[in-house]
Design a protein around this motif. Sequence first.
Motif, PDB file in Angstrom:
ATOM      1  N   ARG A  74       0.840  -1.212   0.000  1.00 46.35           N
ATOM      2  CA  ARG A  74       0.000   0.000   0.000  1.00 46.35           C
ATOM      3  C   ARG A  74       0.872   1.259   0.000  1.00 46.35           C
ATOM      4  O   ARG A  74       0.578   2.233  -0.717  1.00 46.35           O
ATOM      5  N   LEU A  77       2.209   2.035  -3.410  1.00 47.09           N
ATOM      6  CA  LEU A  77       1.194   2.673  -4.253  1.00 47.09           C
ATOM      7  C   LEU A  77       1.077   4.159  -3.938  1.00 47.09           C
ATOM      8  O   LEU A  77       0.848   4.968  -4.842  1.00 47.09           O
ATOM      9  N   SER A 106      -3.698  -6.552  -5.414  1.00 47.55           N
ATOM     10  CA  SER A 106      -4.627  -5.528  -4.927  1.00 47.55           C
ATOM     11  C   SER A 106      -4.868  -4.424  -5.952  1.00 47.55           C
ATOM     12  O   SER A 106      -5.871  -3.718  -5.876  1.00 47.55           O
ATOM     13  N   ALA A 107      -3.939  -4.260  -6.906  1.00 52.67           N
ATOM     14  CA  ALA A 107      -4.054  -3.165  -7.880  1.00 52.67           C
ATOM     15  C   ALA A 107      -3.506  -3.611  -9.233  1.00 52.67           C
ATOM     16  O   ALA A 107      -2.575  -3.008  -9.778  1.00 52.67           O
ATOM     17  N   ARG A 110      -2.588  -1.334 -12.146  1.00 49.50           N
ATOM     18  CA  ARG A 110      -1.425  -0.442 -12.089  1.00 49.50           C
ATOM     19  C   ARG A 110      -0.179  -1.072 -12.714  1.00 49.50           C
ATOM     20  O   ARG A 110       0.859  -0.419 -12.797  1.00 49.50           O
TER      21      ARG A 110
END
Length: 270
Positions: A74, A77, A106-107, A110
Amino acid sequence: MPYVTIDGQPLHYIDQGSGPTVLLAGSYLWDQAMWAPQIAALSQQYRVIALDLWGHGQSGPLPVGTTSLDDIARQALVLLDHLDIERVTLVGLSVGGMWGVRLALSAAHRLNGLVLMDTYLGVEPEPTRQYYFSLLKQIEEAGVITPALLDIIVPIFFRPGIDPQSPLYQNFRAALAALPTDRLRESIVPMGRITFGREDLMGRLGELDGASTLVMCGDQDVPRPPEEAREMAELIGCPCVLVPEAGHISNLENSGFVTATLLQFLTART
């Protein structure tokens, strides 16, 4: 030197070159300088970001409340958002791969691509976990990485046949010996416990995009042996490349091979 404040602490990073972005995420006990050969080569065609893990290099201490590799993902990011970077190819070695996969899961939107080097997404095997935790406890109690501990820890990162008098080996040993007590107790030891106490993600590797993922591993990596790399690559459905004459820090022990492989992968992704 560029910094960004995340969760109340300064995170240090390198930002070099221009073009599609590559994020380099390195090993526990190493700072972004471990990527020097790759930064020099890749930044000719790409924008290269390399960060210092908390308590490593020039980054500040582990932020209060950072308790898992999901937190590290996190925070990475947040760095990308700070730099207005929408998509990256993430190259994660060792713990960099462990939190890099958490970022990818989670992303996924990206990422242009993901390279997992000398890493493992399962739990640490119990005997190894207990052994590493005992080493961390000794470091915490001593407030220093003693010569006896250096004799144990430093060889873990290199192929068994490396010359212990080589600059690569000796410089790493000296860097560990110089780590101050507060940094060891506040950041290095807790980060080690987060790393070696990680949760199992092997059951989720099938969620990754095999077409844009590559697994690499030093052919003589002791802590993360090639069979682990092959197991992950099979679950992801992606290629697995062994780096000749290399241990855990394969990008430095055979920098030419690793850099050429990364450039080939990146060319296909961008």
